[in-house]
Structures are given as C-alpha cells and as structure tokens.
Design an enzyme around this catalytic site. Structure first.
Site, short mmCIF file in Angstrom:
data_model
loop_
_atom_site.label_atom_id
_atom_site.label_comp_id
_atom_site.label_asym_id
_atom_site.label_seq_id
_atom_site.Cartn_x
_atom_site.Cartn_y
_atom_site.Cartn_z
N CYS A 34 2.18 -1.49 14.07
CA CYS A 34 3.60 -1.43 13.51
C CYS A 34 4.16 0.19 13.96
O CYS A 34 5.28 -0.20 12.95
CB CYS A 34 2.86 -1.71 12.24
SG CYS A 34 1.83 -0.48 11.83
N CYS A 110 -5.02 -0.04 11.93
CA CYS A 110 -5.39 1.33 11.65
C CYS A 110 -6.44 2.59 11.69
O CYS A 110 -5.63 3.15 12.56
CB CYS A 110 -4.41 1.11 10.09
SG CYS A 110 -3.50 0.26 9.76
S1 FES Z 1 -0.19 -0.99 8.53
FE1 FES Z 1 1.13 0.57 9.93
S2 FES Z 1 -0.36 2.24 10.13
FE2 FES Z 1 -1.72 1.31 9.01
#
Ligand code: FES
Ligand SMILES: Cc1ncc(COP(=O)(O)O)c(C=O)c1O
Lengths: 146, 389
Positions: A34, A110
C-alpha cells in the site's frame, strides 16, 4: 474492521518514537502493498560483531502508515529493546502480531515491514563495522520496496 | 452508549441518517397497513395507492412521468439494470463508454459486460475530476450502445457537465445513463430538460431508508429486466414491492423538493467555513475536487506526510465519523481509483480525508473537527518519516 485493545493502545501511545543522534544503524522499509514507510534508528552495545553479544541498547522509529503499521512499529521496537542482534533477527511478523493480540487479516502485511525495517537497521550496523559478510545474511527489506 | 451519543456524523456521502419524517411516514406500512399491492382486497388497494403516490413524488422531483420510474433495491441495482438491461435488449451495438471515476456499481458492471463481447472505453478526467469531453467526443461512435457517466462523484463531489455529455452522446444515437445517486435530492435535476435516458438514484443518500432506490427510464428506451417473475414494476423488476421503503423514498423526495434550495446554500456555507479553518490551521493541505463545480456538502482534501486511516482512527476516538481514499482503508489496499484518475500522487491520495456534511449537521459539528484535527495531524506528522519541520 476491528483492532485489538493492544493495537489501539500502541497506536494512541506509541513507544520509542523518533530518531537517534549518531545512530549505529538506520533501516528503512517501504510497504510494496500500500505504499507506506517505516524507519528505525538503533544504538548497539557492546559494539561487537558477535550477534549473540551485541544488544540493541536504544531504538527509535518513525512510521507513515495505518494504525496497524504504527502499532507494529511501536510493539516491534519494545520487543527489540535490550535483545541481542541474533534474537532480533529471528523475530517474525507473527511474533509481533501475536504480541498485539492479533491483527485483522488484511493488515498482516503491515507487520512485515516492521520486522524488515529493524533487520535493515541491523544490516546497516554490520556494514558500518565492516562485516558486510554478516550483513548479507540478514534478510531485511525486499529489494523493490526500499 | 456514551460513545454513540457523542457521534458527530460527517460521512453523509456514504449514507445519511433517515429523516424522522421519513421514518414516521414508513412505520404504518410495516404493521397497520400490511397489504401487498398486488392483492385486490382493501389492504392491497391501500398499499397500491401508497406506492402509486410515492412514485408520483419521485417523478415530481425528477420532472418526469411517474410511469418512467421503476423502484429497485438501491443505487447498485439501478446501475446494474441500466447497463445490463440495455445490453441484453439489443444485439446491434457493442460498445460501452464510461468514466474512470465511476462508483464500482457502474465500473464493475461495465467490466463484466466485456465478457459478453462488449468493448469498454473509460473516459479520463482532469485534475479536478471533470471528464475529458474531447476524449468522449472522439470515443462515441455509431457502434456505441451506452454512455454511462455519473452526475457527481461520491468521493470528491465534483459535478460532471452532463448537459454537454448528453449532447455528444445523442449525436450518435447512443443511450445516456447517469448514476445520480449523489445528486438526487441535493441539486435540481430535470430529466426532461436534460434529455437524459436513464438515471439511478438511491434512497439512503438523501435521508430515505437503505435498500430502496429507483431507476428512471425515458419512455421508449428499451431494456430487459434482470429479475424475471411476476408483473411488478410493469414486468421490469419482479418481486413484491418494498412498500415501507417505497413510501420512505417518496417522502424523502417530497422533503428534498421543498428544502433543497435553502439546504444547498446552508451546507455550502458550513463546508466552506470548515475548509477555510482547516486551511488556516494546518499547513500543507490541498483540496481534492473541483473548486466550484462540486456538491455543496462535500469536502475532500489531502494532508501531506500522514496516512488517512490513522487520521480516521484518531477522529473516531474523538467521536467524529469521516472517510478517506487511503490504500490502507480500502479492502483492495489500493488507493482511491478516483483520486488516482485525477492524477493525484499516491502519497497525497494516501493522506486524503473526506468530510461530507448533511441535513443534520450544524456548526457545532464542524467546530469539533476544527478543534481536534490540527492536533491529530501534528501528532501523526511527528511520527512520520516523511515530515521535516
Ligand atoms: S494497510 Fe497500509 S500500512 Fe497498514
Ligand atoms: C455514486 C454512487 N453510486 C452507487 C452507489 C450505490 O448505491 P447503493 O448503496 O444504494 O447500492 C453509491 C453509494 O454507495 C454511490 O455513491
């Protein structure tokens, strides 16, 4: 989506935020999924190349990312503090996620960058003390996501 | 309960609270007026009358005939019927044109139709989210069956120049559908003056109940039903009517027709004041969406160096409900396709926030945002590796 109380606690009151002046190692890892970013600064004592003797004496982080990413960085920093480098290198994303009483499935990635960024800092330390040979053995951050 | 009482709801583009007047109008149709509109007895006739009258209220808001209104379960179903229904009703034309910023209820359906041999063209938008009319002009041809372009975007509030889009579309005899889920009940729409062919609307976006909507279809436009069965909705949408929902939608339309003009001005003042304060108090923020051609309640902006979900979480802890186009908040972990299509850099899409104001918001609500947001941003920037003081 629901975060555990532990995640919310670390998100609201992150431990070890910041940077270190004259650090022994700096590690950065970006999240290829992301696009988030995590940076760790570490101090190592003693300044040894023995991974079982050298310990992380001080650790600071900064994160650009979601609530889980901030909590992961904070928790990982707490877990690494005072540990030997070999112990920290063995720390997995599941260890961090479990210590946070779990993460929602979509947020597991993450926790990857949390451990990878710390490993990068350890790699950086090993390079700085001239042990490139040991540094290459530490996994660190996947190349494409620096 | 304490938390719920504190809820400052600023996410009206996601859904709105049902207006108490709408709820009052609906309640009798759950128990005291139990009839099925298809039944010939007194209870059935009463339900039929109520449904007919609600249809009249919807058509009054759109300036169309009541037999041009088909009740559906909401925006998504209306979009599906409009797109698939027109495709299935003919075999000559094989091209669909839409925009890159549509709601998934349109985009995904158009992409699905490619499986059936339809060519799909997505018209790009400029940095304010306005569709590229030159591109559209070049894309529409005599093979084009349908042009589906939304009236206003749910994320940024940008209002598309549909009058011009329709002129281009009509030159080639294509059908024009618009997803007006974000505009019906908020800005005036005259289907007749516009010469729009099909239009989707959804009750819960303008203080009606969830799970009810309608599709306007101009007389003479052919489409196949998706749900086959009984003769409901002139055999175009089978299934016993959602009577309470339909009554609620009718009431929501009647209220909107009365109050829309004044409400639009009130919301615009409230929103502009909110943006002014945010802009003064927080460095490095930028507006997303068109500066003027924009729904009056929508405020979408980006905060540099911070991520949207973390802002939403902190706002939520202060009792404030908002939304973000950050990759971290989407199920797909991709940043908002709308902001990306507008050419907004990934990092800024990441730090986007949307406050969408509505009928039940007052200055007290926007003041609450102004009181807490600068502190929230400051804290998160302190943690951010991208931020240098
Ligand atoms: S979903 Fe983007 S850093 Fe956690
Ligand atoms: C522009 C737009 N189209 C379609 C929809 C879907 O409407 P519904 O939730 O009624 O299916 C929404 C809202 O979710 C929307 O904002």
């Amino acid at each position: 989506m629901q975060y555990s109380q532990k995640v919310m606690d670390h998100f609201m009151n992150p431990r070890n935020v910041g940077e270190i002046e004259n650090p022994d190692g700096i590690g950065t890892c970006g999240n290829p999924v992301c696009g988030d970013l995590m940076t760790f600064h570490i101090k190592v004592e003693p300044h040894s190349d023995d991974l079982n003797a050298a310990r992380i004496s001080q650790i600071r982080f900064k994160t650009f990312g979601c609530g889980a990413a901030i909590a992961v960085a904070s928790m990982a920093s707490e877990m690494a503090q005072g540990k030997t480098l070999s112990e920290v290198i063995q720390m997995s994303r599941d260890d961090v996620a479990n210590s946070l009483d779990g993460l929602p499935p979509i947020k597991m990635h993450c926790s990857n960058i949390g451990v990878q960024a710390i490993q990068e800092a350890i790699k950086d330390y090993l390079k700085r003390i001239g042990r490139q040979d040991l540094a290459v053995k530490v996994k660190g951050c996947p190349k494409e996501s620096h | 309960m304490a938390r719920e009482e504190k809820c400052i709801y600023l996410d009206n583009n996601a859904t709105t609270p049902t207006d108490p007047r709408v709820l009052d109008a609906m309640l009798p149709y759950f128990h005291t007026m139990p009839g099925n509109p298809s039944s010939i007895h007194a209870a059935g006739r009463k339900a039929r009358q109520a449904v007919d009258s609600a249809r009249g209220r919807v058509s009054a808001l759109l300036g169309c005939r009541s037999d041009e209104i088909y009740f559906t379960s909401g925006g998504t179903e209306s979009d599906n019927i409009a797109i698939k229904g027109t495709c299935f009703a003919q075999e000559e034309r094989k091209k669909i044109i839409t925009s890159s910023i549509e709601h998934h209820a349109v985009l995904t359906v158009c992409e699905y139709m490619q499986k059936f041999g339809y060519e799909l063209v997505k018209v790009p938008v400029d940095r304010h989210g306005i569709v590229d009319l030159d591109f559209l002009n070049r894309a529409v041809d005599d093979h084009t069956l349908l042009v589906s372009i939304m009236h206003a975007n749910n994320e940024t509030g940008t209002i598309e120049p549909i009058q011009k889009i329709i002129e281009i579309t009509r030159r080639h005899g294509a059908i024009f559908h618009t997803d007006a889920v974000q505009t019906v009940g908020k800005i005036p729409i005259d289907t007749n003056a516009l010469m729009v062919d099909m239009l989707s609307l959804s009750g819960h976006k303008f203080y009606g109940p969830k799970g009810i909507g309608a599709l306007y279809v101009r007389r003479g436009i052919r489409f196949d039903p998706l749900a086959h069965g009984g003769h409901h909705e002139r055999s175009k949408r089978a299934g016993t009517e959602n009577v309470p929902g339909i009554i609620g939608l009718g009431e929501a339309c009647a209220i909107a027709l009365n109050e829309m003009t004044a409400e639009e001005l009130r919301l615009k003042a409230l929103r502009d004041r909110l943006w002014q304060s945010i802009w003064e108090k927080i460095p490095k923020v930028s507006l997303n969406g068109h500066p003027t051609e924009r729904l009056s309640g929508t405020l979408n902006f980006s905060v540099e160096y911070v991520e949207g979900e973390s802002m939403l979480l902190k706002l939520d802890l202060e009792g404030i409900c908002a939304s973000s186009g950050s990759a971290c908040t989407s199920g797909s972990l991709e940043a908002s396709h709308v902001l990306v299509a507008m050419g907004i850099p990934h990092a800024l899409a990441h730090g986007s926030l949307r406050f969408s104001l509505g009928r039940f918001n007052t200055e007290k609500d926007t003041d609450a945002v102004i009181n807490v947001l600068p502190g929230i941003v400051e804290k998160l920037r302190e943690i951010s590796p991208l931020y240098q003081r």
